[in-house]
Design an enzyme around this catalytic site. Structure first.
Site, PDB file in Angstrom:
ATOM      1  N   TYR A 164      -9.597  12.263   0.841  1.00  0.00           N
ATOM      2  CA  TYR A 164      -8.691  11.394   1.608  1.00  0.00           C
ATOM      3  C   TYR A 164      -8.848  11.672   3.104  1.00  0.00           C
ATOM      4  CZ  TYR A 164      -4.251   9.328   3.225  1.00  0.00           C
ATOM      5  OH  TYR A 164      -3.297   8.588   3.887  1.00  0.00           O
ATOM      6  N   LYS A 168     -10.228   9.132   6.158  1.00  0.00           N
ATOM      7  CA  LYS A 168      -9.431   8.748   7.328  1.00  0.00           C
ATOM      8  C   LYS A 168     -10.093   9.242   8.624  1.00  0.00           C
ATOM      9  CE  LYS A 168      -5.855   6.632   5.370  1.00  0.00           C
ATOM     10  NZ  LYS A 168      -5.580   5.197   5.585  1.00  0.00           N
TER      11      LYS A 168
HETATM   12  N1  LIG Z   1       3.148   6.911   3.195  1.00  0.00           N
HETATM   13  C1  LIG Z   1       2.704   7.882   3.987  1.00  0.00           C
HETATM   14  O1  LIG Z   1       3.319   8.967   4.145  1.00  0.00           O
HETATM   15  C2  LIG Z   1       1.419   7.695   4.739  1.00  0.00           C
HETATM   16  C3  LIG Z   1       1.036   8.727   5.632  1.00  0.00           C
HETATM   17  C4  LIG Z   1      -0.142   8.570   6.357  1.00  0.00           C
HETATM   18  C5  LIG Z   1      -0.900   7.429   6.209  1.00  0.00           C
HETATM   19  N2  LIG Z   1      -0.509   6.445   5.322  1.00  0.00           N
HETATM   20  C6  LIG Z   1      -1.348   5.250   5.222  1.00  0.00           C
HETATM   21  O2  LIG Z   1      -0.527   4.110   5.355  1.00  0.00           O
HETATM   22  C7  LIG Z   1      -1.134   2.997   4.657  1.00  0.00           C
HETATM   23  C8  LIG Z   1      -0.086   2.333   3.767  1.00  0.00           C
HETATM   24  O3  LIG Z   1       0.323   3.279   2.801  1.00  0.00           O
HETATM   25  P1  LIG Z   1       1.720   3.199   2.024  1.00  0.00           P
HETATM   26  O4  LIG Z   1       2.347   4.532   2.125  1.00  0.00           O
HETATM   27  O5  LIG Z   1       2.470   1.978   2.400  1.00  0.00           O
HETATM   28  O6  LIG Z   1       1.159   3.079   0.520  1.00  0.00           O
HETATM   29  P2  LIG Z   1       1.534   2.102  -0.701  1.00  0.00           P
HETATM   30  O7  LIG Z   1       2.975   1.797  -0.711  1.00  0.00           O
HETATM   31  O8  LIG Z   1       0.901   2.735  -1.879  1.00  0.00           O
HETATM   32  O9  LIG Z   1       0.765   0.749  -0.304  1.00  0.00           O
HETATM   33  C9  LIG Z   1      -0.635   0.720  -0.281  1.00  0.00           C
HETATM   34  C10 LIG Z   1      -1.076  -0.723  -0.209  1.00  0.00           C
HETATM   35  O10 LIG Z   1      -2.517  -0.749  -0.209  1.00  0.00           O
HETATM   36  C11 LIG Z   1      -2.906  -1.697  -1.189  1.00  0.00           C
HETATM   37  N3  LIG Z   1      -4.268  -1.487  -1.694  1.00  0.00           N
HETATM   38  C12 LIG Z   1      -4.760  -0.448  -2.422  1.00  0.00           C
HETATM   39  N4  LIG Z   1      -6.039  -0.705  -2.760  1.00  0.00           N
HETATM   40  C13 LIG Z   1      -6.357  -1.917  -2.240  1.00  0.00           C
HETATM   41  C14 LIG Z   1      -7.499  -2.742  -2.260  1.00  0.00           C
HETATM   42  N5  LIG Z   1      -8.622  -2.381  -2.907  1.00  0.00           N
HETATM   43  N6  LIG Z   1      -7.467  -3.934  -1.602  1.00  0.00           N
HETATM   44  C15 LIG Z   1      -6.359  -4.332  -0.954  1.00  0.00           C
HETATM   45  N7  LIG Z   1      -5.227  -3.618  -0.922  1.00  0.00           N
HETATM   46  C16 LIG Z   1      -5.234  -2.422  -1.561  1.00  0.00           C
HETATM   47  C17 LIG Z   1      -1.862  -1.587  -2.287  1.00  0.00           C
HETATM   48  O11 LIG Z   1      -1.917  -2.705  -3.154  1.00  0.00           O
HETATM   49  P3  LIG Z   1      -1.372  -2.621  -4.698  1.00  0.00           P
HETATM   50  O12 LIG Z   1       0.119  -2.751  -4.629  1.00  0.00           O
HETATM   51  O13 LIG Z   1      -2.051  -3.775  -5.338  1.00  0.00           O
HETATM   52  O14 LIG Z   1      -1.814  -1.284  -5.226  1.00  0.00           O
HETATM   53  C18 LIG Z   1      -0.608  -1.563  -1.416  1.00  0.00           C
HETATM   54  O15 LIG Z   1      -0.283  -2.855  -1.002  1.00  0.00           O
HETATM   55  C19 LIG Z   1      -2.312   3.595   3.882  1.00  0.00           C
HETATM   56  O16 LIG Z   1      -3.503   3.342   4.597  1.00  0.00           O
HETATM   57  C20 LIG Z   1      -2.025   5.086   3.868  1.00  0.00           C
HETATM   58  O17 LIG Z   1      -3.186   5.868   3.763  1.00  0.00           O
HETATM   59  C21 LIG Z   1       0.619   6.565   4.590  1.00  0.00           C
END
Ligand SMILES: NC(=O)c1ccc[n+]([C@@H]2O[C@H](COP(=O)([O-])OP(=O)(O)OC[C@H]3O[C@@H](n4cnc5c(N)ncnc54)[C@H](OP(=O)(O)O)[C@@H]3O)[C@@H](O)[C@H]2O)c1
Length: 241
Positions: A164, A168
């Site tokens: 991961y 990133k």
């Molecule tokens: N949450 C945190 O603490 C955190 C911290 C640092 C960075 N981030 C980053 O923030 C971003 C959003 O994360 P989140 O926490 O909101 O996660 P999340 O709730 O799991 O949402 C992830 C989204 O990405 C979509 N996705 C996954 N694979 C995909 C694909 N092949 N094509 C298109 N869409 C796809 C998922 O779709 P489905 O619903 O269809 O699976 C979902 O809509 C990510 O890039 C993550 O790495 C998050």
């Protein structure tokens, strides 16, 4: 070509839930025409219906960032409807349980890189001609502090999520180099972390999505004299890579 009442058009990948969904809501509340990206049509429709019920200007774009046919279909749809794209937010991401670095297998690397790096790379490459047609284009790559060497060096605890983190870190390098390539254009390319945010990805640990969405919304709405090729933390402050 459809009229958009001169609203700026923003595409957010992976916006059917989590941080992307909240970014969609906040940008629509600011008056943007939001194209809510979802790889699954039903999940996307549900998310769009929710925001429409809040009287927001949102429509669905089906896009799986790991599938070039799906990306091309999304490009065609936006080309036919609008002819340009102002803001692209590469938000889609996955985070899966990983063994220690020395135990990692190729499939875990590939799964992470396919969505978190190659997904953002090929979506950006495919949409760049449309973004070049915007008067002030913005590309926002949603990264993670885990992709930052400075973060790992300065935090008290060791985090072992090599696949991961490396995906990133690669996204960060793409951000920097694309910004250099585009520095004489009106397109700004930046990256930010949302900070630990309570979504499915973290088993709902961390701060609210309202807070997690802030840095992405900040970069999506940068003024024309704003920065490019930089990394921002969840408080919208420039951070060391
Ligand atoms: N949450 C945190 O603490 C955190 C911290 C640092 C960075 N981030 C980053 O923030 C971003 C959003 O994360 P989140 O926490 O909101 O996660 P999340 O709730 O799991 O949402 C992830 C989204 O990405 C979509 N996705 C996954 N694979 C995909 C694909 N092949 N094509 C298109 N869409 C796809 C998922 O779709 P489905 O619903 O269809 O699976 C979902 O809509 C990510 O890039 C993550 O790495 C998050």
């Amino acid at each position: 070509m459809a009229t958009n009442d001169n609203k700026k058009i923003v595409l957010i990948t992976g916006a059917n839930k989590g941080i992307g969904f909240e970014v969609a809501r906040q940008l629509a509340q600011k008056g943007f025409q939001v194209l809510l990206g979802s790889r699954d049509e039903q999940r996307g429709k549900k998310a769009v219906e929710q925001l429409l019920s809040e009287n927001l200007s949102v429509s669905l774009i089906q896009i799986d960032v790991t599938n070039q046919t799906s990306i091309d279909a999304a490009v065609n749809e936006i080309t036919n409807k609008y002819g340009y794209l102002d803001i692209l937010i590469n938000n889609s991401g996955i985070y899966i349980k990983e063994p220690r670095p020395s135990q990692l297998t190729l499939d875990i690397f590939q799964d992470n890189f396919n969505v978190n790096f190659f997904g953002a790379f090929f979506v950006t490459k495919s949409f760049l001609p449309l973004i070049r047609k915007s008067l002030s284009g913005r590309i926002v790559n949603v990264t993670s502090a885990l992709g930052s060497i400075y973060f790992h060096e300065t935090c008290k605890q060791s985090y072992f999520h090599l696949a991961y983190s490396a995906s990133k870190a690669s996204l960060n390098m793409f951000t920097y180099q694309l910004a250099q390539e585009l520095k004489n254009t009106n397109i700004k390319v930046n990256t930010c972390t949302p900070g630990l945010t309570a979504t499915e990805l973290t088993n709902f640990h961390g701060h609210s999505v309202e807070i997690g969405a802030k840095s992405t919304v900040f970069l999506a709405t940068l003024p024309d004299d704003g920065p490019t090729g930089k990394y921002f933390n969840e408080n919208c402050q420039e951070e060391k890579w």
